[in-house]
Scaffold this active site. Structure first.
Site, PDB file in Angstrom:
ATOM      1  N   CYS A 129       0.666  -1.081   0.040  1.00 32.64           N
ATOM      2  CA  CYS A 129      -0.205  -0.024   0.035  1.00 32.64           C
ATOM      3  C   CYS A 129       0.804   1.489  -0.134  1.00 32.64           C
ATOM      4  CB  CYS A 129      -1.120  -0.042   1.187  1.00 32.64           C
ATOM      5  SG  CYS A 129      -1.814   1.567   1.070  1.00 32.64           S
ATOM      6  N   ASN A 192       0.362  -3.490  -7.368  1.00 32.76           N
ATOM      7  CA  ASN A 192      -0.438  -2.493  -6.624  1.00 32.76           C
ATOM      8  C   ASN A 192      -0.502  -1.204  -7.076  1.00 32.76           C
ATOM      9  OD1 ASN A 192      -1.909  -1.207  -4.446  1.00 32.76           O
ATOM     10  ND2 ASN A 192      -1.018  -2.901  -3.185  1.00 32.76           N
ATOM     11  N   GLY A 244      -3.517  -4.235 -13.142  1.00 37.47           N
ATOM     12  CA  GLY A 244      -2.949  -2.849 -13.434  1.00 37.47           C
ATOM     13  C   GLY A 244      -3.634  -2.588 -14.959  1.00 37.47           C
ATOM     14  N   THR A 267     -10.023  -0.885 -11.070  1.00 42.44           N
ATOM     15  CA  THR A 267     -10.435   0.452 -11.573  1.00 42.44           C
ATOM     16  C   THR A 267     -11.442   0.326 -12.459  1.00 42.44           C
ATOM     17  OG1 THR A 267      -8.316   1.233 -10.804  1.00 42.44           O
ATOM     18  CG2 THR A 267      -9.695   2.891 -12.324  1.00 42.44           C
TER      19      THR A 267
END
Ligand code: DHB
Length: 305
Positions: A129, A192, A244, A267
């Protein structure tokens, strides 16, 4: 008919699309809904060792080609999160990946042990993160030795297959990948979010996100993700979940050709809606049919041949 099924550590996925951690992953109801919408597997939002509120709003801002987010790893009490995971596992018909994080090496082991009691199909450790540096120091995932110690600690605490989620924000992702594989990781997920990045509102002259900085995700980061997965594939033997910027069948195929056995989608769910899983699968099937591929295996790591 083409066969789009894939396998990660002996666990079969009916198709390679996986709900990535961080979206629709807090409640059993939302995870079940994603599974019903066609995802091959789902990942929970990262669970933590203690209840955390996360950052104040605004926690998300859209930019060209993606978003920046700094949610701040909010989570309920671990007992509550694990109860929700139990409920998810009871009702779901696809593999469940339980994501979690800790603040110290020991805590990673403790929470892994607790989560493992309800037997998710996989653990995914979030050592990457980008938003919580101040409290936790440097992200664990940017230090090969620390990443190895965390992996070992979890492997000593649990027999559930372990996915280690890597950050792209390092100078040599191969070094980190090698280190976690050597320490017992069963699978790697990458990447990430990138960055962190920053957006300033020129009217107020202030950063938009309350945390100032946020991890970047979405199509803008796809070339970085493809390169990372390509390099990881060259370095390790364990399977890779590529994440990604994937938003259509072509993106998923590209990621699989880079070396991924499955693809994470985050996303694009936020941007395009929950039917993204079915749409990507349909486009993948059409491509395989028109290009005379009969099984997904034939696409995996094709760019390395
Ligand atoms: C958060 C966590 C992540 O792992 C990430 O990539 C972005 C945001 C968060 O909860 O803030």
């Amino acid at each position: 008919m083409v066969d789009t099924s894939t396998s990660i550590c002996g666990v079969k996925l009916k198709n390679p699309t996986v709900l990535a951690s961080g979206i629709l992953g807090v409640t059993a109801a939302s995870l079940l809904r994603v599974a019903r919408s066609g995802a091959g597997a789902v990942t929970t939002k990262s669970m933590g060792p203690v209840k955390r509120e996360g950052h104040k709003n605004p926690i998300i801002v859209e930019v060209e080609g993606g978003i920046l987010n700094a949610v701040g790893l909010p989570c309920p009490e671990p007992g509550e999160a694990i109860e929700e995971l139990k409920k998810t596992l009871k009702g779901i018909n696809v593999p469940v990946i339980a994501s979690f994080y800790g603040r110290t090496v020991e805590e990673f082991g403790e929470i892994a042990e607790r989560i493992s009691e309800v037997k998710p199909d996989f653990l995914e450790v979030n050592i990457s993160c980008p938003n919580v540096r101040d409290e936790f120091g440097k992200p664990f995932g940017s230090n090969a030795e620390l990443a190895a110690r965390i992996t070992e600690e979890i492997k000593n605490s649990s027999r559930i297959p372990l996915i280690v989620k890597l950050t792209p924000n390092v100078s040599d992702i191969k070094e980190i990948a090698r280190s976690v594989e050597d320490s017992g990781a069963d699978c790697i997920s990458a990447i990430n979010s990138l960055g962190p990045g920053m957006v300033i509102d020129i009217e107020t002259g202030k950063p938009i996100l309350s945390n100032k900085f946020g991890g970047i995700s979405g199509p803008a980061i796809k070339p970085v993700a493809i390169r990372c997965v390509y390099e990881i594939y060259e370095t390790v033997e364990i399977p890779i979940i590529g994440i990604g910027g994937i938003q259509n069948g072509g993106d998923a195929i590209e990621m699989i050709m880079a070396g991924a056995s499955a693809v994470g989608i985050g996303t694009a769910v936020w941007k395009r809606g929950i039917d993204i899983f079915e749409r990507i699968c349909l486009e993948l099937e059409e491509f395989m049919q028109s290009h005379k591929y009969s099984h997904l295996d034939e696409l995996i790591a094709k760019s390395h041949q």
